[in-house]
Structure formats: C-alpha cells, structure tokens
Scaffold this motif. Structure first.
Motif, PDB file in Angstrom:
ATOM      1  N   SER A   1      96.040 -21.727-104.169  1.00  0.00           N
ATOM      2  CA  SER A   1      97.374 -21.109-104.151  1.00  0.00           C
ATOM      3  C   SER A   1      97.627 -20.276-105.401  1.00  0.00           C
ATOM      4  O   SER A   1      98.149 -19.161-105.306  1.00  0.00           O
ATOM      5  CB  SER A   1      98.454 -22.185-104.055  1.00  0.00           C
ATOM      6  N   VAL A   2      97.241 -20.822-106.574  1.00  0.00           N
ATOM      7  CA  VAL A   2      97.433 -20.077-107.833  1.00  0.00           C
ATOM      8  C   VAL A   2      96.656 -18.763-107.769  1.00  0.00           C
ATOM      9  O   VAL A   2      97.174 -17.694-108.135  1.00  0.00           O
ATOM     10  CB  VAL A   2      97.003 -20.944-109.051  1.00  0.00           C
ATOM     11  N   SER A   3      95.414 -18.814-107.263  1.00  0.00           N
ATOM     12  CA  SER A   3      94.587 -17.600-107.168  1.00  0.00           C
ATOM     13  C   SER A   3      95.201 -16.602-106.188  1.00  0.00           C
ATOM     14  O   SER A   3      95.243 -15.403-106.458  1.00  0.00           O
ATOM     15  CB  SER A   3      93.180 -17.949-106.690  1.00  0.00           C
ATOM     16  N   GLU A   4      95.679 -17.125-105.058  1.00  0.00           N
ATOM     17  CA  GLU A   4      96.236 -16.244-104.030  1.00  0.00           C
ATOM     18  C   GLU A   4      97.483 -15.505-104.543  1.00  0.00           C
ATOM     19  O   GLU A   4      97.598 -14.287-104.417  1.00  0.00           O
ATOM     20  CB  GLU A   4      96.592 -17.062-102.776  1.00  0.00           C
ATOM     21  N   PHE A   5      98.400 -16.253-105.177  1.00  0.00           N
ATOM     22  CA  PHE A   5      99.619 -15.622-105.695  1.00  0.00           C
ATOM     23  C   PHE A   5      99.305 -14.663-106.852  1.00  0.00           C
ATOM     24  O   PHE A   5      99.953 -13.634-107.003  1.00  0.00           O
ATOM     25  CB  PHE A   5     100.644 -16.672-106.112  1.00  0.00           C
ATOM     26  N   SER A   6      98.281 -15.013-107.672  1.00  0.00           N
ATOM     27  CA  SER A   6      97.874 -14.112-108.762  1.00  0.00           C
ATOM     28  C   SER A   6      97.331 -12.815-108.187  1.00  0.00           C
ATOM     29  O   SER A   6      97.551 -11.731-108.744  1.00  0.00           O
ATOM     30  CB  SER A   6      96.799 -14.768-109.629  1.00  0.00           C
ATOM     31  N   PHE A   7      96.610 -12.935-107.076  1.00  0.00           N
ATOM     32  CA  PHE A   7      96.059 -11.755-106.383  1.00  0.00           C
ATOM     33  C   PHE A   7      97.200 -10.833-105.919  1.00  0.00           C
ATOM     34  O   PHE A   7      97.173  -9.626-106.165  1.00  0.00           O
ATOM     35  CB  PHE A   7      95.209 -12.244-105.203  1.00  0.00           C
TER      36      PHE A   7
ATOM     37  N   ILE B   1      83.730 -23.110-102.832  1.00  0.00           N
ATOM     38  CA  ILE B   1      84.015 -24.492-103.248  1.00  0.00           C
ATOM     39  C   ILE B   1      84.241 -24.569-104.760  1.00  0.00           C
ATOM     40  O   ILE B   1      85.072 -25.326-105.244  1.00  0.00           O
ATOM     41  CB  ILE B   1      82.871 -25.446-102.824  1.00  0.00           C
ATOM     42  N   GLU B   2      83.504 -23.745-105.522  1.00  0.00           N
ATOM     43  CA  GLU B   2      83.581 -23.838-106.992  1.00  0.00           C
ATOM     44  C   GLU B   2      84.731 -23.038-107.608  1.00  0.00           C
ATOM     45  O   GLU B   2      84.916 -23.061-108.832  1.00  0.00           O
ATOM     46  CB  GLU B   2      82.235 -23.438-107.645  1.00  0.00           C
ATOM     47  N   GLY B   3      85.509 -22.334-106.797  1.00  0.00           N
ATOM     48  CA  GLY B   3      86.653 -21.588-107.330  1.00  0.00           C
ATOM     49  C   GLY B   3      86.861 -20.275-106.611  1.00  0.00           C
ATOM     50  O   GLY B   3      86.203 -19.995-105.608  1.00  0.00           O
ATOM     51  N   CYS B   4      87.801 -19.459-107.142  1.00  0.00           N
ATOM     52  CA  CYS B   4      88.098 -18.170-106.512  1.00  0.00           C
ATOM     53  C   CYS B   4      87.721 -17.018-107.437  1.00  0.00           C
ATOM     54  O   CYS B   4      87.767 -17.168-108.670  1.00  0.00           O
ATOM     55  CB  CYS B   4      89.595 -18.075-106.211  1.00  0.00           C
ATOM     56  N   PHE B   5      87.382 -15.886-106.838  1.00  0.00           N
ATOM     57  CA  PHE B   5      87.118 -14.667-107.595  1.00  0.00           C
ATOM     58  C   PHE B   5      88.196 -13.662-107.217  1.00  0.00           C
ATOM     59  O   PHE B   5      88.365 -13.343-106.033  1.00  0.00           O
ATOM     60  CB  PHE B   5      85.732 -14.104-107.277  1.00  0.00           C
ATOM     61  N   VAL B   6      88.930 -13.190-108.236  1.00  0.00           N
ATOM     62  CA  VAL B   6      90.020 -12.248-107.983  1.00  0.00           C
ATOM     63  C   VAL B   6      89.839 -11.027-108.872  1.00  0.00           C
ATOM     64  O   VAL B   6      89.463 -11.166-110.040  1.00  0.00           O
ATOM     65  CB  VAL B   6      91.407 -12.887-108.278  1.00  0.00           C
TER      66      VAL B   6
ATOM     67  N   ILE C   1      87.715 -11.938-111.960  1.00  0.00           N
ATOM     68  CA  ILE C   1      88.093 -13.102-112.765  1.00  0.00           C
ATOM     69  C   ILE C   1      87.787 -14.349-111.950  1.00  0.00           C
ATOM     70  O   ILE C   1      88.125 -14.420-110.765  1.00  0.00           O
ATOM     71  CB  ILE C   1      89.591 -13.026-113.142  1.00  0.00           C
ATOM     72  N   HIS C   2      87.103 -15.313-112.590  1.00  0.00           N
ATOM     73  CA  HIS C   2      86.734 -16.544-111.888  1.00  0.00           C
ATOM     74  C   HIS C   2      87.812 -17.599-112.170  1.00  0.00           C
ATOM     75  O   HIS C   2      87.943 -18.059-113.298  1.00  0.00           O
ATOM     76  CB  HIS C   2      85.361 -17.013-112.396  1.00  0.00           C
ATOM     77  N   VAL C   3      88.581 -17.946-111.168  1.00  0.00           N
ATOM     78  CA  VAL C   3      89.633 -18.965-111.334  1.00  0.00           C
ATOM     79  C   VAL C   3      89.057 -20.300-110.861  1.00  0.00           C
ATOM     80  O   VAL C   3      88.787 -20.483-109.673  1.00  0.00           O
ATOM     81  CB  VAL C   3      90.907 -18.609-110.531  1.00  0.00           C
ATOM     82  N   VAL C   4      88.839 -21.205-111.809  1.00  0.00           N
ATOM     83  CA  VAL C   4      88.288 -22.524-111.461  1.00  0.00           C
ATOM     84  C   VAL C   4      89.399 -23.580-111.523  1.00  0.00           C
ATOM     85  O   VAL C   4      90.532 -23.277-111.927  1.00  0.00           O
ATOM     86  CB  VAL C   4      87.109 -22.920-112.389  1.00  0.00           C
ATOM     87  N   GLU C   5      89.047 -24.807-111.164  1.00  0.00           N
ATOM     88  CA  GLU C   5      90.034 -25.893-111.129  1.00  0.00           C
ATOM     89  C   GLU C   5      90.750 -26.053-112.488  1.00  0.00           C
ATOM     90  O   GLU C   5      91.952 -26.287-112.538  1.00  0.00           O
ATOM     91  CB  GLU C   5      89.316 -27.190-110.710  1.00  0.00           C
ATOM     92  N   GLY C   6      90.001 -25.878-113.592  1.00  0.00           N
ATOM     93  CA  GLY C   6      90.575 -26.040-114.936  1.00  0.00           C
ATOM     94  C   GLY C   6      91.616 -24.988-115.293  1.00  0.00           C
ATOM     95  O   GLY C   6      92.372 -25.152-116.251  1.00  0.00           O
ATOM     96  N   CYS C   7      91.636 -23.857-114.537  1.00  0.00           N
ATOM     97  CA  CYS C   7      92.586 -22.770-114.853  1.00  0.00           C
ATOM     98  C   CYS C   7      93.889 -22.903-114.072  1.00  0.00           C
ATOM     99  O   CYS C   7      94.775 -22.074-114.232  1.00  0.00           O
ATOM    100  CB  CYS C   7      91.997 -21.405-114.503  1.00  0.00           C
ATOM    101  N   ASN C   8      93.981 -23.884-113.181  1.00  0.00           N
ATOM    102  CA  ASN C   8      95.144 -23.896-112.287  1.00  0.00           C
ATOM    103  C   ASN C   8      96.430 -24.429-112.943  1.00  0.00           C
ATOM    104  O   ASN C   8      97.488 -24.419-112.319  1.00  0.00           O
ATOM    105  CB  ASN C   8      94.839 -24.618-110.966  1.00  0.00           C
TER     106      ASN C   8
ATOM    107  N   PHE D   1     101.735 -15.832-113.287  1.00  0.00           N
ATOM    108  CA  PHE D   1     102.014 -14.604-114.053  1.00  0.00           C
ATOM    109  C   PHE D   1     100.874 -14.332-115.042  1.00  0.00           C
ATOM    110  O   PHE D   1     100.380 -13.223-115.151  1.00  0.00           O
ATOM    111  CB  PHE D   1     103.351 -14.778-114.792  1.00  0.00           C
ATOM    112  N   ARG D   2     100.423 -15.401-115.742  1.00  0.00           N
ATOM    113  CA  ARG D   2      99.352 -15.289-116.741  1.00  0.00           C
ATOM    114  C   ARG D   2      98.064 -14.769-116.087  1.00  0.00           C
ATOM    115  O   ARG D   2      97.475 -13.797-116.565  1.00  0.00           O
ATOM    116  CB  ARG D   2      99.109 -16.675-117.351  1.00  0.00           C
ATOM    117  N   ILE D   3      97.648 -15.371-114.981  1.00  0.00           N
ATOM    118  CA  ILE D   3      96.390 -14.964-114.342  1.00  0.00           C
ATOM    119  C   ILE D   3      96.531 -13.559-113.737  1.00  0.00           C
ATOM    120  O   ILE D   3      95.624 -12.738-113.854  1.00  0.00           O
ATOM    121  CB  ILE D   3      95.927 -16.005-113.291  1.00  0.00           C
TER     122      ILE D   3
END
Lengths: 99, 183
Positions: free
Chosen positions: B54-60, B77-82, B89-96, B135-137
């Motif tokens: 969700s964080v990746s999608e809204f950042s997109f 599985i390992e994260g999103c690329f936006v 930018i690779h958004v992983v679990e630690g960035c959420n 907003f940050r991402i």
C-alpha cells in the motif's frame, strides 16, 4: 527537555549515520564487513544518548534501565532504539515538569 | 503518587518510570509480534505484505501527481520497485514505516496507559506517520528522477531526521494532548 535539545539529539544521531552508510553503499559492504567501524559508531551513539539523558537529570538507575531496554529491543526485534531513549527522556522531563 | 508499602523504597521511587518502560515494552512486543506473525504468513503464502504494497502504491500515485512521467510500479515477494526505468526505488518491508509507527504507539501507551483514548491517539498517529512516509517515498522517487545517487542518500537521511523529529515533537506534546482529552 527543551525542544532544541531534542532536535540537536536527532540531528547529531543522523549525522553520525550518514557517513557510515554512504561508505557502505559506495563500497557495497555489509555490516559484517566492517565490525570495528560499525561498533565504534554505535558506541559514540550510546555516549551521545547518555549525554542527553544526563541533561534531563536522569539518575544512573533510570539511564541503565532505558539503555538496557532499548538495546535489548534493538537486538530482539530490530527496534529503533533511539526512539525509546528519547521517549524515556520525554517521560522524565514531564515528571520533573520541564517540558 | 500511590503508596506501595510492600515495595522497597528505592523501587517505589522508580515505579512510575518502571511502569512506563513495562507498558512501552509490552505494547511494542505485542504489536511487533503480531506483525512478525503476519510477515511469516505472507512468507508462507508467497505474497508481499499489505503495508509495504500500500505504501508503495500510494507513493507511486504521488510521484505521478508530482510529475514523474513514465513512472512504473511493480511488486514481488521481496518488495516493490517504483519510478522510471533505470532510476527505480526499491521499497522493502523495512521502508514501510510500520516499525517506527509501532514505536510511536508504544510510547503513547507507555505514557498514558491503556484506555480507549490512547487507542484513538495511536490510530491517529499511525495514519499520520504512514501519510508522512508515503510523502517521503513519493518525493524520493521524484528526487531520484531528477538527481544522482549521492544527493538521493543525503535526502533519504534528511527525511529520516524529519520523520523522527515530527514523531518526537508529537510525543513531547503528549502532556498537552492528555490535558485536552481530560476536559
């Protein structure tokens, strides 16, 4: 705790993190590849936290409890340990009515 | 302060602080424990966790709204690329931002105790922190699109400091919030 102290604490903490992380990314290293550098930075951060905890007149028992708990949370869950240190300082300040 | 005749005087003096720490640790452990269980479940089902997605999608969406043309969004599985191809930018679990949001909630529970008002404050805080994280991402995607790697890392830490500063400012206002809620 004065807000300026709070922001100074965060800024110093972050400024300490930037060079080591830039170095890591530049040479594509893992933490295990630089234990001495990582350990010394962590030690500086602990000393920095002790300095700010001292500023809110925290006694030795409370300082030990805060640091031990935050480091334990960091090791067990990878928690942001600075958060508990600052939380402890804010709680202490509210107790001594300095906020 | 209450009197506890069965406690040694040294411990009685430290009791409010010890209770604060216990409430903080219990809340943090319980929330992070539930999240870890959920992550184990996603590992078992070979899916990405909902928060990171969700964080990746809204950042997109935000990056698109801020003018990143040809912005792409793909999740594994390992994260999103936006971002734009070649500048992803690779958004992983630690960035959420959820671990920091949980720490935020743990402090509120530690400071004010467990009650309905605390729960409302925690939920409001979680939403604010996640909003700031999106907003940050989103802005990082734009900056990555415009600038180089060194600039990107400095901005990344600058935003880290800002998110910390905003959370701790909210914490330092907690006595004021508690006064308002008591009225």
């Amino acid at each position: 705790m004065k807000r300026t102290d709070l922001y100074l604490w965060i800024a110093t903490y972050m400024l300490l993190s930037v060079p080591i992380n830039l170095y890591r990314h530049t040479y594509n290293l893992e933490i295990a590849d630089m234990p001495l550098l990582y350990g010394s930075t962590a030690l500086i951060k602990v000393v920095l936290s002790l300095y700010f905890l001292e500023k809110v007149q925290m006694n030795t028992a409370r300082k030990t409890m805060v640091l031990a708990t935050s480091i334990a949370l960091r090791l067990v869950f990878g928690a942001p340990w600075l958060a508990l240190c600052i939380g402890g300082a804010i709680f202490q300040s509210s107790q001594i009515k300095k906020l | 302060m209450k009197n506890y005749p069965y406690l040694p005087s040294a411990l009685e003096k430290e009791l409010p602080f010890v209770l604060f720490l216990i409430r903080f640790v219990l809340t943090y452990s319980a929330l992070i424990g539930m999240y870890q269980l959920y992550l184990k479940f996603t590992l078992y089902t070979h899916t990405l966790d909902w928060v990171t997605y969700s964080v990746s999608e809204f950042s997109f969406y935000l990056a698109q709204a801020l003018g990143v043309t040809d912005c792409t969004f793909s999740c594994f599985i390992e994260g999103c690329f936006v971002g734009r191809e070649g500048k992803l930018i690779h958004v992983v679990e630690g960035c959420n931002g959820l671990r920091l949001a949980i720490a935020y909630g743990a402090f509120i529970a530690g400071y004010s105790g467990f009650n309905f008002k605390t729960l409302l404050q925690i939920i409001a805080g979680l939403c604010i922190i996640q909003g700031f994280n999106i907003f940050r991402i989103g802005v990082l995607i734009v900056l990555r699109d415009l600038g180089g790697d060194a600039y990107f890392y400095f901005i990344k830490y600058l935003f880290g400091a800002l998110i910390y500063a905003s959370i701790f400012t909210l914490w330092s206002l907690q006595p004021t919030f508690n006064k308002w809620l008591r009225k």
